[in-house]
Scaffold this motif. Structure first.
Motif, PDB file in Angstrom:
ATOM      1  N   GLY A  80       0.810  -1.209   0.000  1.00 28.07           N
ATOM      2  CA  GLY A  80       0.000   0.000   0.000  1.00 28.07           C
ATOM      3  C   GLY A  80       0.846   1.262   0.000  1.00 28.07           C
ATOM      4  N   LYS A  81       0.250   2.352  -0.464  1.00 27.99           N
ATOM      5  CA  LYS A  81       0.900   3.661  -0.474  1.00 27.99           C
ATOM      6  C   LYS A  81      -0.147   4.713  -0.117  1.00 27.99           C
ATOM      7  CE  LYS A  81       4.279   2.491  -4.097  1.00 27.99           C
ATOM      8  NZ  LYS A  81       4.819   2.858  -5.432  1.00 27.99           N
ATOM      9  N   PHE A  82       0.311   5.840   0.401  1.00 25.27           N
ATOM     10  CA  PHE A  82      -0.648   6.903   0.707  1.00 25.27           C
ATOM     11  C   PHE A  82      -0.186   8.227   0.111  1.00 25.27           C
ATOM     12  CE2 PHE A  82       2.119   6.594   4.503  1.00 25.27           C
ATOM     13  CZ  PHE A  82       2.616   7.888   4.562  1.00 25.27           C
ATOM     14  N   VAL A  83      -1.174   9.082  -0.124  1.00 27.21           N
ATOM     15  CA  VAL A  83      -0.913  10.449  -0.580  1.00 27.21           C
ATOM     16  C   VAL A  83      -1.604  11.401   0.390  1.00 27.21           C
ATOM     17  CG1 VAL A  83      -0.545   9.989  -3.021  1.00 27.21           C
ATOM     18  CG2 VAL A  83      -2.864  10.262  -2.172  1.00 27.21           C
ATOM     19  N   ILE A 104      -3.978   3.954  -0.504  1.00 30.94           N
ATOM     20  CA  ILE A 104      -4.239   3.009  -1.595  1.00 30.94           C
ATOM     21  C   ILE A 104      -3.574   1.690  -1.229  1.00 30.94           C
ATOM     22  CG2 ILE A 104      -4.144   2.662  -4.085  1.00 30.94           C
ATOM     23  CD1 ILE A 104      -3.024   5.979  -3.174  1.00 30.94           C
ATOM     24  N   HIS A 105      -4.378   0.699  -0.943  1.00 33.31           N
ATOM     25  CA  HIS A 105      -3.892  -0.581  -0.421  1.00 33.31           C
ATOM     26  C   HIS A 105      -4.447  -1.706  -1.288  1.00 33.31           C
ATOM     27  CE1 HIS A 105      -3.736  -3.922   2.640  1.00 33.31           C
ATOM     28  NE2 HIS A 105      -2.573  -3.359   2.869  1.00 33.31           N
ATOM     29  N   GLU A 106      -3.792  -2.833  -1.250  1.00 33.91           N
ATOM     30  CA  GLU A 106      -4.246  -3.965  -2.052  1.00 33.91           C
ATOM     31  C   GLU A 106      -5.672  -4.402  -1.682  1.00 33.91           C
ATOM     32  OE1 GLU A 106      -1.211  -6.807  -1.303  1.00 33.91           O
ATOM     33  OE2 GLU A 106      -1.842  -7.219   0.760  1.00 33.91           O
ATOM     34  N   SER A 107      -6.136  -4.055  -0.487  1.00 34.28           N
ATOM     35  CA  SER A 107      -7.487  -4.421  -0.051  1.00 34.28           C
ATOM     36  C   SER A 107      -8.528  -3.367  -0.422  1.00 34.28           C
ATOM     37  CB  SER A 107      -7.519  -4.636   1.466  1.00 34.28           C
ATOM     38  OG  SER A 107      -7.197  -3.441   2.149  1.00 34.28           O
ATOM     39  N   GLY A 108      -8.098  -2.202  -0.910  1.00 38.72           N
ATOM     40  CA  GLY A 108      -9.047  -1.157  -1.284  1.00 38.72           C
ATOM     41  C   GLY A 108      -8.449   0.230  -1.146  1.00 38.72           C
ATOM     42  N   ALA A 207      -9.657  -5.605   5.510  1.00 39.47           N
ATOM     43  CA  ALA A 207      -8.805  -6.149   4.440  1.00 39.47           C
ATOM     44  C   ALA A 207      -8.939  -7.660   4.338  1.00 39.47           C
ATOM     45  CB  ALA A 207      -7.352  -5.752   4.687  1.00 39.47           C
ATOM     46  N   THR A 208     -10.152  -8.111   4.052  1.00 35.66           N
ATOM     47  CA  THR A 208     -10.397  -9.555   3.953  1.00 35.66           C
ATOM     48  C   THR A 208     -10.100 -10.097   2.557  1.00 35.66           C
ATOM     49  OG1 THR A 208     -12.729  -9.064   3.460  1.00 35.66           O
ATOM     50  CG2 THR A 208     -12.153  -9.516   5.764  1.00 35.66           C
ATOM     51  N   VAL A 209     -10.159  -9.203   1.554  1.00 39.63           N
ATOM     52  CA  VAL A 209      -9.944  -9.609   0.158  1.00 39.63           C
ATOM     53  C   VAL A 209      -9.049  -8.575  -0.512  1.00 39.63           C
ATOM     54  CG1 VAL A 209     -11.043 -10.086  -2.066  1.00 39.63           C
ATOM     55  CG2 VAL A 209     -12.232 -10.685   0.051  1.00 39.63           C
ATOM     56  N   ASN A 210      -8.125  -9.047  -1.348  1.00 39.20           N
ATOM     57  CA  ASN A 210      -7.304  -8.126  -2.142  1.00 39.20           C
ATOM     58  C   ASN A 210      -8.094  -7.700  -3.377  1.00 39.20           C
ATOM     59  OD1 ASN A 210      -5.276  -8.357  -0.322  1.00 39.20           O
ATOM     60  ND2 ASN A 210      -3.978  -9.681  -1.576  1.00 39.20           N
ATOM     61  N   ARG A 211      -8.503  -6.433  -3.407  1.00 41.03           N
ATOM     62  CA  ARG A 211      -9.314  -5.907  -4.506  1.00 41.03           C
ATOM     63  C   ARG A 211      -8.479  -5.214  -5.579  1.00 41.03           C
ATOM     64  NH1 ARG A 211     -12.369  -5.366   0.170  1.00 41.03           N
ATOM     65  NH2 ARG A 211     -14.488  -6.203   0.027  1.00 41.03           N
ATOM     66  N   LEU A 212      -7.228  -4.883  -5.236  1.00 42.22           N
ATOM     67  CA  LEU A 212      -6.352  -4.200  -6.180  1.00 42.22           C
ATOM     68  C   LEU A 212      -5.046  -4.974  -6.319  1.00 42.22           C
ATOM     69  CD1 LEU A 212      -6.713  -0.482  -4.988  1.00 42.22           C
ATOM     70  CD2 LEU A 212      -7.977  -1.612  -6.823  1.00 42.22           C
ATOM     71  N   THR A 213      -4.506  -4.994  -7.514  1.00 43.56           N
ATOM     72  CA  THR A 213      -3.182  -5.573  -7.721  1.00 43.56           C
ATOM     73  C   THR A 213      -2.134  -4.512  -7.375  1.00 43.56           C
ATOM     74  OG1 THR A 213      -3.046  -4.809 -10.020  1.00 43.56           O
ATOM     75  CG2 THR A 213      -4.105  -6.960  -9.617  1.00 43.56           C
ATOM     76  N   ALA A 215       0.053  -3.390  -9.255  1.00 38.94           N
ATOM     77  CA  ALA A 215       0.133  -2.477 -10.409  1.00 38.94           C
ATOM     78  C   ALA A 215      -0.960  -1.416 -10.331  1.00 38.94           C
ATOM     79  CB  ALA A 215       0.013  -3.266 -11.714  1.00 38.94           C
ATOM     80  N   GLN A 216      -2.169  -1.800  -9.921  1.00 43.18           N
ATOM     81  CA  GLN A 216      -3.263  -0.842  -9.778  1.00 43.18           C
ATOM     82  C   GLN A 216      -2.975   0.156  -8.642  1.00 43.18           C
ATOM     83  OE1 GLN A 216      -6.424  -3.898  -9.505  1.00 43.18           O
ATOM     84  NE2 GLN A 216      -7.510  -2.722 -11.088  1.00 43.18           N
ATOM     85  N   VAL A 217      -2.405  -0.350  -7.554  1.00 39.09           N
ATOM     86  CA  VAL A 217      -2.021   0.529  -6.443  1.00 39.09           C
ATOM     87  C   VAL A 217      -1.061   1.601  -6.951  1.00 39.09           C
ATOM     88  CG1 VAL A 217      -0.768   0.675  -4.257  1.00 39.09           C
ATOM     89  CG2 VAL A 217      -2.403  -1.187  -4.634  1.00 39.09           C
ATOM     90  N   ASP A 218      -0.080   1.187  -7.731  1.00 42.28           N
ATOM     91  CA  ASP A 218       0.925   2.125  -8.259  1.00 42.28           C
ATOM     92  C   ASP A 218       0.295   3.130  -9.221  1.00 42.28           C
ATOM     93  OD1 ASP A 218       2.937   0.936  -6.804  1.00 42.28           O
ATOM     94  OD2 ASP A 218       3.587  -0.374  -8.435  1.00 42.28           O
ATOM     95  N   ILE A 219      -0.644   2.663 -10.054  1.00 41.95           N
ATOM     96  CA  ILE A 219      -1.293   3.559 -11.020  1.00 41.95           C
ATOM     97  C   ILE A 219      -2.099   4.638 -10.306  1.00 41.95           C
ATOM     98  CG2 ILE A 219      -3.088   3.694 -12.801  1.00 41.95           C
ATOM     99  CD1 ILE A 219      -2.149   0.901 -13.757  1.00 41.95           C
TER     100      ILE A 219
END
Length: 247
Positions: A80-83, A104-108, A207-213, A215-219
C-alpha cells in the motif's frame, strides 16, 4: 525552636541538591522527548512527501494529526501507499476538494478525514453538524465529517472511474486519541468513525480480500500524487472557497 532552625539549615543543602537534580531531570526528559520526536518525524514518509518542517507540524494540530495518522498507515501489512492533501475536481459543481489522506492498499482505497480533536464528540451520520464538548461544558459545532468525506469519496470515485471499481472505496473518519466518541451513529456500511489508535486494526478487519493488484495501487498512487503537488494559488483558492461555504 533553635533546634528546629538548625535542622532546617542542615537540610537546605540537601533540598537544593534535590531541586537541582529535578530541574536537570526535567530538561533532560524534555530534550530527549524533542530529540526522539524530531528524529522520528524527519525519517518519516510524511516528511518525505510534504517537506513540512518539524516545528511547524508540532505547532499545527492539523498537520501533526496527519503525521500521526500516516505513521499508523506505514505499519499496515500488505502492499500500500498513501498520498496527502490531494486536490481533485468536485464530483458535483465546480472547483476542487482537498482530501487529507488517501491510503491506496491492495485491499481497497481508504479515504481518510483526519480530526485531531479533544473533548467529547457527538453526532449522527444524518446530522449536518456535530458537537465537540469540553470538560468545562463549553460546546462548539463543526461540519459533519462523514458528509465532508463523502464528497471526497465521490470525487475520487469519479476521477478514478476508468481505473478502479466504486466498491473498493471506504470512508474513514479518524479522530485523535485525546477525544472520546460519544453517541456516534453511522448507518452506511462503507463509513467508519474511529480513533487513531484503532486505525490499523480497522483496516486489518476490512482487508479480507485483495481488490487491487500492486500495479493498480501504483497507477492510482501516480495519478493522485500529481494532484498533491499543487502550487500555492490553488491552495489559496481552496481556502477561500471553504471560508465562503462556512460563512
Amino acid at each position: 525552636m533553635k533546634k528546629v532552625e538548625e535542622l532546617i539549615e542542615s537540610l537546605i543543602p540537601l533540598l537544593l541538591l534535590i531541586g537541582g537534580v529535578l530541574f536537570i531531570g526535567f530538561f533532560v526528559t524534555l530534550g530527549s522527548l524533542y530529540y526522539f520526536r524530531h528524529r522520528s518525524f524527519e525519517g518519516s514518509t510524511y516528511k518525505q512527501m510534504t517537506q513540512e518542517r518539524f516545528l511547524k507540524a508540532v505547532r499545527d494540530k492539523g498537520l501533526w494529526g496527519e503525521y500521526l495518522t500516516t505513521r499508523e498507515l506505514d505499519k499496515v501489512d500488505g502492499y500500500g501507499k498513501f498520498v496527502i492533501n490531494t486536490y481533485v475536481p468536485k464530483a458535483r459543481g465546480t472547483g476542487l476538494t482537498e482530501i487529507d489522506v488517501t491510503f491506496i492498499h491492495e485491499s481497497g482505497i481508504y479515504v481518510l478525514e483526519s480530526k485531531n480533536y479533544s473533548g467529547w464528540i457527538f453526532g449522527k451520520e444524518a446530522d449536518r453538524q456535530w458537537t465537540q464538548m469540553f470538560k468545562n461544558r463549553f460546546k462548539q459545532k463543526f461540519y459533519n465529517p462523514i458528509k465532508q468525506n463523502e464528497q471526497h469519496l465521490k470525487s475520487l470515485q469519479k476521477l478514478l472511474s476508468g481505473t478502479v471499481d466504486e466498491a473498493v472505496f471506504k470512508s474513514l473518519i479518524v479522530f485523535s486519541e485525546r477525544c472520546e466518541l460519544k453517541k456516534i451513529t453511522v448507518d452506511s456500511s462503507h463509513v467508519h468513525v474511529i480513533k487513531r489508535n484503532e486505525l490499523r486494526r480497522t483496516i486489518k478487519k476490512l482487508a479480507t480480500v485483495n481488490r487491487l493488484t500492486p500495479a493498480q495501487v501504483d497507477i492510482v498512487y501516480g495519478q493522485l500524487k500529481q494532484r498533491s503537488q499543487v502550487d500555492q494559488t490553488i491552495k489559496d483558492a481552496h481556502i477561500e472557497s471553504i471560508k465562503s461555504f462556512t460563512s
